[in-house]
Design an enzyme around this catalytic site. Structure first.
Site: not given
Ligand code: TNX
Length: 530
Positions: A299
């Protein structure tokens, strides 16, 4: 009645084994005494009896642990790294394995076969013969200790609970926008400032290096490898808030206690950032006897593609130079040029969207493998049911026990089969999860479903997953596992798929384990990020 379901169970009508006060644990083979010590301690806490350990052949009524080549589950004598055989008869219980890990998992099966409420007499186990070994070498749970901090004692309690499911990796998500939880001696402000708070302004906290080492060795004694994650270049607000010099213009942002994702980034390419990255990776690698160091990489919505690629290539190389196998969320596949053998962790859906499948395959192309954590079935922070006060719902629908049970890792990314899947992992993100009781409520029983997916035999190629897995049978086994959870004071969600044991039976009342009081609805999370 064992979870995860053993590969082969032969029940027998012969007389049962009875565990008496006179029982001893007879050990043979290197490492058997260590496994026996843990069994003895577990029987002491489960059942109030602590059998003596002897290095002599078993007598009538003893438990034998034998570790030697050929003692594993395979009839052709070939060894399996984590497999075991377990034979229960009136004369003795005998656990055989080629490795200490195998014997240890055999012990976990034995614990589940014993009655949970050990205060009654006699303690008997039906005669049975089990041959068992895991499908995948990597079976993990992830605990996000960055959003909400959990103390070393709480993490140990979590380890104790996942041991019973034969999980062998604990991924600790140690850093994020909301908190930095691992002491870095060369950058002390990371924990002093970055560790001072958490999501929703919750208590801060961090592990000193000594505490972290202690956690790693507690886990290792139980055949669990700790996988530390330092998430970068995004998810770094806590670090940026701790050191102004990591920021453009030398101005640190405020600490962050909300639940948005994707807004922070390290200043890639900057010499101070490069020094920071090298110092952190060196110190974390030195704290970690296990093979893996996870660098996140998910992200990164505030990092340009070019900056992301250059940063990730450099940082992953530094991990490899420090003697560790780098692991990253599947987005790091976008960077290309990662060290050979880099492991990707897949977190897209069971029906891959966008570039997710292609990125997962990129790790295999470069000689690595993939850990499967599909978020619509294996993310333990997703609500069980609409309207739950704790949890997130960005995957579009709740994740029921059924959802976390009916999926197969080798049927997600076309071309990605068991040969290239290292294993499975179920992450618990904790933006909305504040206490260890709430952690357990979110994790159990869904983690048991993922553990079974990771351990038990793969469905035949021609068989639909729904035909290969039997939810009714799983639910029956969960109900009997839940008696052990009750006795241990482990919380779990009483999902409707299972006929749970009566609420205040056995140890639940004794240990005071109770459903945590409901909280206000969880804070919203930006949908746009996904
Ligand atoms: C996605 S999937 C994230 C996290 C969040 C989570 C909440 C991923 C690698 N990162 O930063 O906490 O979703 O469901």
């Amino acid at each position: 009645m064992v979870v995860p379901r053993p590969v082969r169970t032969e029940n027998s009508a012969a007389s049962p084994f009875v565990l008496t006060d006179a029982a001893r644990i007879s050990v043979a083979g290197i490492g058997a005494d260590g496994v026996a010590r843990l069994l003895s301690a577990e029987l002491a806490s489960d059942c109030g009896r602590e059998p003596a350990i002897v290095a002599e052949p078993p007598a009538y009524g003893d438990i034998a642990i034998v570790i030697a080549p050929g003692e594993g589950p395979h009839e052709d004598g070939s060894d399996s790294a984590e497999g075991y055989t377990l034979e229960v008869s009136a004369e003795a219980v005998r656990i055989g394995a080629a490795t200490t890990a195998g014997a240890f998992w055999g012990v976990q099966t034995l614990r589940q076969l014993l009655p949970a409420a050990c205060d009654g007499e006699p303690l008997s186990i039906d005669a049975v013969r089990i041959h068992d070994n895991p499908r995948y070498a990597y079976r993990g749970a992830m605990l996000d200790v960055a959003r909400h901090f959990f103390t070393p004692a709480e993490v140990k309690r979590f380890i104790d609970a996942i041991v019973l499911l034969k999980l062998n990796h604990l991924h600790l998500h140690l850093t994020d926008d909301q908190g930095w939880r691992i002491q870095i001696e060369s950058w002390p402000e990371l924990t002093r400032i970055g560790g001072s708070t958490g999501s929703d302004g919750s208590r801060g906290g961090f592990y000193t290096q000594a505490q972290f080492r202690d956690l790693v060795s507690y886990a290792a004694e139980r055949h669990i490898t700790v996988v530390p994650e330092i998430d970068m270049p995004g998810h770094t607000n806590a670090a940026l808030a701790s050191y102004p010099e990591l920021n453009p213009g030398g101005v640190a942002p405020a600490l962050y206690t909300g639940s948005e994702v994707g807004f922070s980034t390290l200043r890639t390419g900057d010499p101070v950032t490069q020094r920071f990255v090298r110092d952190v990776i060196r110190e974390v690698a030195a704290l970690t006897p296990g093979p893996y160091l996870h660098l996140g990489g998910d992200e990164c919505l505030s990092t340009t593609d070019a900056d992301f690629a250059a940063f990730v290539q450099d940082a992953f190389r530094v991990v490899a130079e420090n003697g560790k196998t780098p692991v990253g969320w599947h987005e790091v596949g976008k960077a290309g040029g990662l060290p050979a053998g880099t492991i990707g962790q897949y977190w897209d859906f069971t029906a891959p969207r966008g570039r997710a499948a292609e990125l997962a395959l990129s790790f295999v192309r470069d000689g690595g493998s993939v850990i499967m954590s599909p978020s619509d079935v294996a993310y333990l922070d997703i609500v069980y049911a609409e309207g739950d006060p704790i949890g997130q719902d960005w995957t579009g629908s709740p994740t029921t026990l059924r959802d976390s049970f009916f999926w197969d890792p080798a049927r997600i990314v076309p071309g990605l089969g068991d040969a290239h899947i290292l294993g499975v992992e179920a992450p618990l993100w904790t933006e909305t999860v504040a206490t260890i009781e709430e952690v357990e409520q979110m994790v159990f029983p869904r983690l048991a479903a993922v553990a079974e997916v990771g351990w038990s035999t793969a469905p035949a190629d021609t068989e639909p997953v729904v035909a290969a897995r039997d939810l009714a049978d799983f639910s029956d086994r969960l109900a009997s596992l839940a008696e052990h959870w009750d006795a241990a004071g482990t919380n779990y969600r009483r999902v409707p798929e299972v006929a749970w044991p009566a609420r205040w039976s056995s140890g639940a009342a004794r240990s005071g384990a109770a459903t945590p009081a409901p909280r206000e609805p969880a804070t919203e999370v930006t949908e746009a990020a996904r």
